[in-house]
Design a protein around this motif. Structure first.
Motif, short mmCIF file in Angstrom:
data_model
loop_
_atom_site.label_atom_id
_atom_site.label_comp_id
_atom_site.label_asym_id
_atom_site.label_seq_id
_atom_site.Cartn_x
_atom_site.Cartn_y
_atom_site.Cartn_z
N SER A 162 103.91 21.76 65.97
CA SER A 162 104.65 21.36 64.78
C SER A 162 106.09 21.09 65.14
N GLY A 163 106.80 20.39 64.26
CA GLY A 163 108.21 20.15 64.45
C GLY A 163 108.97 21.47 64.50
N ILE A 164 110.01 21.55 65.31
CA ILE A 164 110.88 22.69 65.56
C ILE A 164 110.21 23.70 66.49
N ILE A 165 108.91 23.98 66.30
CA ILE A 165 108.21 24.82 67.27
C ILE A 165 108.30 24.17 68.65
N GLU A 166 108.18 22.83 68.69
CA GLU A 166 108.26 22.16 69.99
C GLU A 166 109.65 22.28 70.60
N LEU A 167 110.69 22.33 69.76
CA LEU A 167 112.05 22.54 70.24
C LEU A 167 112.20 23.96 70.79
N PHE A 168 111.64 24.94 70.09
CA PHE A 168 111.69 26.32 70.56
C PHE A 168 111.04 26.46 71.93
N GLY A 169 109.91 25.78 72.13
CA GLY A 169 109.23 25.83 73.42
C GLY A 169 110.09 25.27 74.54
N SER A 170 110.82 24.20 74.23
CA SER A 170 111.69 23.59 75.24
C SER A 170 112.89 24.49 75.53
N ILE A 171 113.40 25.18 74.52
CA ILE A 171 114.53 26.09 74.72
C ILE A 171 114.11 27.31 75.53
N LEU A 172 112.97 27.91 75.19
CA LEU A 172 112.48 29.05 75.94
C LEU A 172 112.01 28.65 77.33
N GLY A 173 111.49 27.40 77.43
CA GLY A 173 110.93 26.95 78.70
C GLY A 173 109.51 27.43 78.91
N LYS A 174 108.87 27.89 77.83
CA LYS A 174 107.49 28.37 77.89
C LYS A 174 106.80 28.09 76.56
N VAL A 175 105.47 27.96 76.61
CA VAL A 175 104.67 27.76 75.40
C VAL A 175 103.42 28.63 75.48
#
Length: 430
Positions: free
Chosen positions: A171-184
């Motif tokens: 979802s939107g924003i979740i994908e940004l969080f994954g890029s910030i953390l560097g993990k999914v």
């Protein structure tokens, strides 16, 4: 918080707040996301990010607040990211004063400050606005096996299928969080089992099927499952050249919008199908045969939802997802041929071709003759998102035609094939 996922000591520390309250919230969101889908662990993100939320629409106040909090905490994407297309281009996609008022005041009045937020979080450049971020010109093409944190459905299905990267439909924003953390969280299309096909799609048409209709048929049948497509290589070959990639881009976007496909395999063509063949198909896979009659049935099921069903079109959008460099050249030839056939010099319908800013720059630079021809035909070139334009309630009431099944699905636009669209645009109607 209680967590079902197995976290490393570092990940647990972030969840406990050791890297600050804001990073804790990012981690908590991703842990809850992973738990909801049964993920056992996090895996590193190895490809650059792409953000689906490109529009500064006023109702997204929570998003702007989240962005401010991330920026205040000094958080950003380690590597630059790209973002979906901008919603507006008044120079090439004309609007009347009332439409502009709605766009500027009621809809996208936060566009400029939102773009400033994106820059502070790691936006690649002012030109990095496109749904086809994987184009060579844009510079965000993942490698085979890369793990991504994306949400844009047409980009996700292309990256998974054509490039062999690994990405869930986030979802939107979740994908940004994954890029910030560097993990999914690792689940579904990030796993080997999740990438196996639950459907075999047998293409048995008498000629190359329209990519948009074929994708629509597949999406509506398999929904979110993974299909293994047989017989298509007979029409588009076994090499992923420009033409095959463009075909799969458009077909895939239709599977993702008319259904919820995040990955498909094409026998003898896409990377994993070439590498693993039939072993990608589950033993209990269902079979769906697509022949000429089935394509005709699917095409005939599309409703005409124009406010006045018998109206003549007022605008034409071509390029949703955005067109490739090669497709821009193809459309030049298609319009030139149709104009000659109808004995005209210019298109009679307001017609907009959309592509990424850097694709349009390359087209102007390396194929200037075709670029100048298109403009002389009266065709406009833009990097707008047609879907965002159509979301204006006034614009959405207009009789718009398109060759995009995605745009047809999400708006009131009517779908026509490429050849039909060229004829309608030149003639100015039906």
């Amino acid at each position: 918080m209680n967590c079902k996922m197995n976290l490393t000591p570092e990940e647990q520390g972030i969840l406990n707040g050791e890297q600050g309250e804001t990073m804790q919230k990012v981690m908590r969101s991703l842990v809850m996301y992973g738990d909801a889908f049964g993920a056992k662990r996090f895996v590193p993100v190895t490809g650059k990010g792409h953000l689906v939320t490109s529009f500064g629409i006023s109702v997204l106040k929570p998003v702007f607040s989240i962005m401010d909090e991330l920026i205040a905490a000094g958080l950003k994407v380690d590597e630059t990211f790209t973002v979906d297309p901008r919603p507006l281009d008044y120079e090439n996609v004309k609007c009347n004063p009332l439409e502009k008022l709605i766009f500027n005041k009621m809809m996208y009045g936060m566009q400029d400050p939102y773009e400033e937020q994106l820059k502070k979080l790691g936006l690649k450049s002012d030109k990095a606005f496109t749904c086809t971020c994987y184009m060579d010109e844009v510079g965000n093409e993942p490698k085979k096996g890369d793990v991504l944190s994306w949400a844009e459905s047409s980009a996700v299905v292309y990256a998974n299928s054509v490039l062999g990267a690994r990405c869930n439909r986030n979802s939107g924003i979740i994908e940004l969080f994954g890029s910030i953390l560097g993990k999914v969280p690792e689940f579904d299309l990030l796993t080997g089992e999740g990438r196996r096909a639950k459907w075999i799609v047998e293409v048995k048409t008498s000629k190359k099927p329209e990519a948009q209709i074929l994708g629509s048929a597949i999406g509506m049948k398999v929904m979110e499952d993974v299909p293994f497509i047989k017989g298509l290589d007979k029409f588009i070959g076994t090499t992923l050249g420009d033409a095959a990639k463009a075909y799969l881009k458009d077909m895939g976007a239709a599977t993702a919008s008319n259904g919820a496909v995040g990955l498909y395999h094409v026998e003898n063509l896409t990377p994993e199908a070439v590498e693993s063949g039939g072993s990608l198909v589950q033993d209990d896979a269902k079979v769906y045969v697509i022949d000429d009659a089935e394509l005709e049935r699917v095409r005939g099921s599309y409703p005409n939802v124009w406010k006045k069903p018998g109206a003549q079109p007022s605008r034409c959008f071509i390029g949703c997802p955005h067109l490739s460099f090669a497709q821009l050249g193809e459309w030049t030839g298609r319009f030139e041929s149709e104009l000659k056939k109808q004995g005209r010099q210019k298109v009679s319908l307001s017609t907009v071709l959309t592509a990424a800013p850097e694709v349009l720059e390359r087209f102007q630079r390396e194929n200037k003759a075709a670029y100048d021809k298109l403009l002389s035909f009266g065709v406009k070139l833009s990097s707008i998102c047609p879907l965002m334009y159509m979301n204006n309630p006034l614009c959405g009431k207009k009789p718009v035609v398109t060759n995009s099944n995605k745009l047809r699905t999400y708006t009131s636009a009517r779908y026509f094939t490429d050849d039909e669209i060229a004829q309608i645009a030149v003639k100015g109607g039906f």
